[in-house]
Design a protein around this motif. Structure first.
Motif, PDB file in Angstrom:
ATOM      1  N   ILE A   1       0.857  -1.146  -0.221  1.00  0.00           N
ATOM      2  CA  ILE A   1       0.309   0.342  -0.038  1.00  0.00           C
ATOM      3  C   ILE A   1       0.757   1.488   0.070  1.00  0.00           C
ATOM      4  O   ILE A   1       1.697   1.592   0.879  1.00  0.00           O
ATOM      5  N   ILE A   2       1.007   2.124  -0.817  1.00  0.00           N
ATOM      6  CA  ILE A   2       1.875   3.305  -1.284  1.00  0.00           C
ATOM      7  C   ILE A   2       1.687   4.331   0.199  1.00  0.00           C
ATOM      8  O   ILE A   2       0.009   4.628  -0.082  1.00  0.00           O
ATOM      9  N   GLU A   3       2.600   4.717   0.563  1.00  0.00           N
ATOM     10  CA  GLU A   3       2.310   5.980   1.216  1.00  0.00           C
ATOM     11  C   GLU A   3       2.569   7.384   0.763  1.00  0.00           C
ATOM     12  O   GLU A   3       1.650   7.982   1.542  1.00  0.00           O
ATOM     13  N   SER A   4       3.590   7.301  -0.147  1.00  0.00           N
ATOM     14  CA  SER A   4       3.516   8.763  -0.939  1.00  0.00           C
ATOM     15  C   SER A   4       4.941   8.140  -2.109  1.00  0.00           C
ATOM     16  O   SER A   4       4.430   7.230  -2.140  1.00  0.00           O
ATOM     17  N   SER A   5       4.729   9.165  -2.712  1.00  0.00           N
ATOM     18  CA  SER A   5       5.780   9.370  -3.633  1.00  0.00           C
ATOM     19  C   SER A   5       6.625  10.273  -3.015  1.00  0.00           C
ATOM     20  O   SER A   5       6.872  11.132  -2.986  1.00  0.00           O
ATOM     21  N   GLY A   6       7.994  10.010  -4.253  1.00  0.00           N
ATOM     22  CA  GLY A   6       9.517  10.295  -4.058  1.00  0.00           C
ATOM     23  C   GLY A   6       9.405  11.388  -5.611  1.00  0.00           C
ATOM     24  O   GLY A   6       8.859  10.628  -6.605  1.00  0.00           O
ATOM     25  N   GLU A   7      10.614  12.293  -5.990  1.00  0.00           N
ATOM     26  CA  GLU A   7      11.338  12.199  -7.424  1.00  0.00           C
ATOM     27  C   GLU A   7      12.366  12.024  -7.182  1.00  0.00           C
ATOM     28  O   GLU A   7      13.128  12.359  -6.280  1.00  0.00           O
ATOM     29  N   VAL A   8      12.749  11.529  -8.078  1.00  0.00           N
ATOM     30  CA  VAL A   8      14.223  11.313  -7.825  1.00  0.00           C
ATOM     31  C   VAL A   8      14.971  12.189  -8.731  1.00  0.00           C
ATOM     32  O   VAL A   8      14.487  13.267  -9.308  1.00  0.00           O
ATOM     33  N   ILE A   9      15.967  12.404  -7.800  1.00  0.00           N
ATOM     34  CA  ILE A   9      16.780  13.986  -7.749  1.00  0.00           C
ATOM     35  C   ILE A   9      17.948  13.519  -8.905  1.00  0.00           C
ATOM     36  O   ILE A   9      18.419  14.774  -9.255  1.00  0.00           O
ATOM     37  N   ALA A  10      19.014  12.979  -8.658  1.00  0.00           N
ATOM     38  CA  ALA A  10      20.008  12.875  -9.022  1.00  0.00           C
ATOM     39  C   ALA A  10      20.138  11.448  -8.733  1.00  0.00           C
ATOM     40  O   ALA A  10      19.458  10.317  -7.818  1.00  0.00           O
ATOM     41  N   THR A  11      21.042  10.640  -9.983  1.00  0.00           N
ATOM     42  CA  THR A  11      21.853   9.296  -9.621  1.00  0.00           C
ATOM     43  C   THR A  11      23.477   9.440 -10.344  1.00  0.00           C
ATOM     44  O   THR A  11      23.142  10.353 -11.160  1.00  0.00           O
ATOM     45  N   ARG A  12      23.479   8.153  -9.290  1.00  0.00           N
ATOM     46  CA  ARG A  12      25.364   8.292  -9.479  1.00  0.00           C
ATOM     47  C   ARG A  12      25.877   7.168  -9.850  1.00  0.00           C
ATOM     48  O   ARG A  12      25.706   6.333  -8.993  1.00  0.00           O
ATOM     49  N   LYS A  13      26.535   6.668 -10.971  1.00  0.00           N
ATOM     50  CA  LYS A  13      27.029   4.914 -10.822  1.00  0.00           C
ATOM     51  C   LYS A  13      28.187   5.168 -10.273  1.00  0.00           C
ATOM     52  O   LYS A  13      29.263   6.376  -9.736  1.00  0.00           O
ATOM     53  N   ASP A  14      28.539   3.806  -9.067  1.00  0.00           N
ATOM     54  CA  ASP A  14      29.842   3.593  -7.932  1.00  0.00           C
ATOM     55  C   ASP A  14      29.984   2.653  -7.902  1.00  0.00           C
ATOM     56  O   ASP A  14      29.628   1.573  -7.562  1.00  0.00           O
ATOM     57  N   GLY A  15      31.232   2.605  -9.406  1.00  0.00           N
ATOM     58  CA  GLY A  15      31.851   0.519  -9.398  1.00  0.00           C
ATOM     59  C   GLY A  15      30.559   0.333 -10.257  1.00  0.00           C
ATOM     60  O   GLY A  15      29.879   0.511 -10.939  1.00  0.00           O
ATOM     61  N   SER A  16      29.437  -1.106  -9.336  1.00  0.00           N
ATOM     62  CA  SER A  16      28.477  -1.682  -9.840  1.00  0.00           C
ATOM     63  C   SER A  16      26.911  -1.724  -8.788  1.00  0.00           C
ATOM     64  O   SER A  16      26.556  -1.894  -9.727  1.00  0.00           O
ATOM     65  N   ASN A  17      27.403  -0.260  -8.471  1.00  0.00           N
ATOM     66  CA  ASN A  17      26.219   0.251  -8.001  1.00  0.00           C
ATOM     67  C   ASN A  17      26.501   1.669  -8.109  1.00  0.00           C
ATOM     68  O   ASN A  17      26.697   1.891  -8.593  1.00  0.00           O
ATOM     69  N   MET A  18      24.118   1.624  -7.957  1.00  0.00           N
ATOM     70  CA  MET A  18      24.056   3.228  -8.432  1.00  0.00           C
ATOM     71  C   MET A  18      23.281   3.653  -7.364  1.00  0.00           C
ATOM     72  O   MET A  18      22.482   3.074  -6.190  1.00  0.00           O
ATOM     73  N   GLU A  19      23.935   5.502  -6.791  1.00  0.00           N
ATOM     74  CA  GLU A  19      23.664   6.220  -5.618  1.00  0.00           C
ATOM     75  C   GLU A  19      22.505   6.775  -6.072  1.00  0.00           C
ATOM     76  O   GLU A  19      22.346   7.105  -7.644  1.00  0.00           O
ATOM     77  N   ILE A  20      21.192   6.473  -5.292  1.00  0.00           N
ATOM     78  CA  ILE A  20      20.618   7.616  -6.185  1.00  0.00           C
ATOM     79  C   ILE A  20      19.760   8.280  -4.904  1.00  0.00           C
ATOM     80  O   ILE A  20      19.644   8.545  -3.778  1.00  0.00           O
ATOM     81  N   THR A  21      19.624   9.621  -5.352  1.00  0.00           N
ATOM     82  CA  THR A  21      18.985  11.018  -4.547  1.00  0.00           C
ATOM     83  C   THR A  21      17.521  11.426  -4.314  1.00  0.00           C
ATOM     84  O   THR A  21      16.996  11.167  -6.075  1.00  0.00           O
ATOM     85  N   ILE A  22      16.365  11.031  -3.327  1.00  0.00           N
ATOM     86  CA  ILE A  22      14.968  11.143  -3.442  1.00  0.00           C
ATOM     87  C   ILE A  22      14.709  12.214  -2.646  1.00  0.00           C
ATOM     88  O   ILE A  22      15.508  12.383  -1.446  1.00  0.00           O
ATOM     89  N   SER A  23      13.434  13.355  -3.326  1.00  0.00           N
ATOM     90  CA  SER A  23      13.528  14.182  -2.548  1.00  0.00           C
ATOM     91  C   SER A  23      11.411  13.477  -2.426  1.00  0.00           C
ATOM     92  O   SER A  23      11.024  12.957  -3.032  1.00  0.00           O
ATOM     93  N   SER A  24      11.364  14.225  -0.521  1.00  0.00           N
ATOM     94  CA  SER A  24       9.819  13.450  -0.514  1.00  0.00           C
ATOM     95  C   SER A  24       9.494  13.941   0.586  1.00  0.00           C
ATOM     96  O   SER A  24      10.573  14.490   1.603  1.00  0.00           O
ATOM     97  N   THR A  25       8.456  14.289   0.461  1.00  0.00           N
ATOM     98  CA  THR A  25       7.546  14.510   2.127  1.00  0.00           C
ATOM     99  C   THR A  25       7.894  13.733   3.355  1.00  0.00           C
ATOM    100  O   THR A  25       7.436  14.200   4.146  1.00  0.00           O
ATOM    101  N   LEU A  26       8.435  12.653   3.222  1.00  0.00           N
ATOM    102  CA  LEU A  26       8.657  11.463   4.177  1.00  0.00           C
ATOM    103  C   LEU A  26       9.626  11.455   5.001  1.00  0.00           C
ATOM    104  O   LEU A  26      10.257  11.151   5.764  1.00  0.00           O
ATOM    105  N   THR A  27      10.871  12.318   3.666  1.00  0.00           N
ATOM    106  CA  THR A  27      12.355  12.390   4.471  1.00  0.00           C
ATOM    107  C   THR A  27      12.469  13.015   5.792  1.00  0.00           C
ATOM    108  O   THR A  27      13.534  12.683   6.564  1.00  0.00           O
ATOM    109  N   PRO A  28      11.940  13.853   6.334  1.00  0.00           N
ATOM    110  CA  PRO A  28      11.799  14.586   7.434  1.00  0.00           C
ATOM    111  C   PRO A  28      11.788  13.573   8.619  1.00  0.00           C
ATOM    112  O   PRO A  28      11.879  13.098  10.226  1.00  0.00           O
ATOM    113  N   GLU A  29      10.923  12.531   8.332  1.00  0.00           N
ATOM    114  CA  GLU A  29      10.807  11.024   9.614  1.00  0.00           C
ATOM    115  C   GLU A  29      11.362   9.823   8.853  1.00  0.00           C
ATOM    116  O   GLU A  29      11.124   9.211   9.364  1.00  0.00           O
TER     117      GLU A  29
END
Length: 196
Positions: free
Chosen positions: A5-33
């Motif tokens: 059951i989806i609680e909220s949505s977020g927006e992708v702000i940035a993505t960055r490859k780090d070796g075989s991984n991907m780091e993703i930055t998300i903006s959301s109203t949930l962030t303060p919690e």
């Protein structure tokens, strides 16, 4: 564990490859919690919060996650379905979901139905034993009921609330979605395979 059951949505702000991984930055109203080391479902993929800054937080998807889901295809500006881990002192409104995506499915069609929408999806036949008529599936983190099930396709009906509140509205023919099949079905299939 999650409920789908989806609680909220977020927006992708940035993505960055780090070796075989991907780091993703998300903006959301949930962030303060949120807090670092917390598990959050992102389009059905359980990922750990690694950093929090202002109204954004970071997550890291490892190679296994990038291979089995469409998380690696996210781009800045995209909407992401979010659900925090379930609390075991309340109702489970969806179904038990782990946030461990099994595969990616492809949208075959989206048909408006005068107040709702029917989506048809194709999935790998290897998972046919894990999906049953009127059973549950987690699609981009959304708990939905399947019907018209075949060995490679299924249909779901989407109500207006889900269409407006989640990113299902951006799914079109040819789009990919993350699929997690029902955990109970996985256990039954495993037990049956051990008896063969």
């Amino acid at each position: 564990m999650f409920t789908g059951i989806i609680e909220s949505s977020g927006e992708v702000i940035a993505t960055r490859k780090d070796g075989s991984n991907m780091e993703i930055t998300i903006s959301s109203t949930l962030t303060p919690e949120l807090k670092v080391d917390q598990s959050i479902s992102h389009n059905g993929v359980c990922l750990t919060v690694t950093r929090i800054q202002d109204d954004t937080y970071n997550i890291v998807a490892v190679a296994e996650t990038l291979q089995k889901s469409n998380i690696g295809l996210l781009t800045p500006g995209e909407k992401v379905n979010l659900e925090r881990a379930m609390v075991f002192n309340g109702r489970i409104d969806g179904h038990l979901v782990q946030g461990h995506v099994d595969s990616v499915g492809e949208c075959v069609s989206c048909t408006p139905k005068d107040g709702s929408w029917e989506y048809r999806f194709r999935y790998p036949a290897d998972f046919a034993a894990l999906i049953v008529e009127k059973g549950s599936i987690c699609l981009n983190g959304i708990s939905l009921t399947v019907f018209d099930v075949t060995d490679t396709e299924f249909t779901v009906a989407v109500i207006p609330y889900t269409y407006e509140f989640t990113n299902i509205s951006s799914v079109k023919s040819g789009s990919t979605v993350n699929l997690e099949f029902d955990i109970l079905g996985k256990y039954v299939a495993r037990q049956l395979s051990l008896k063969e």
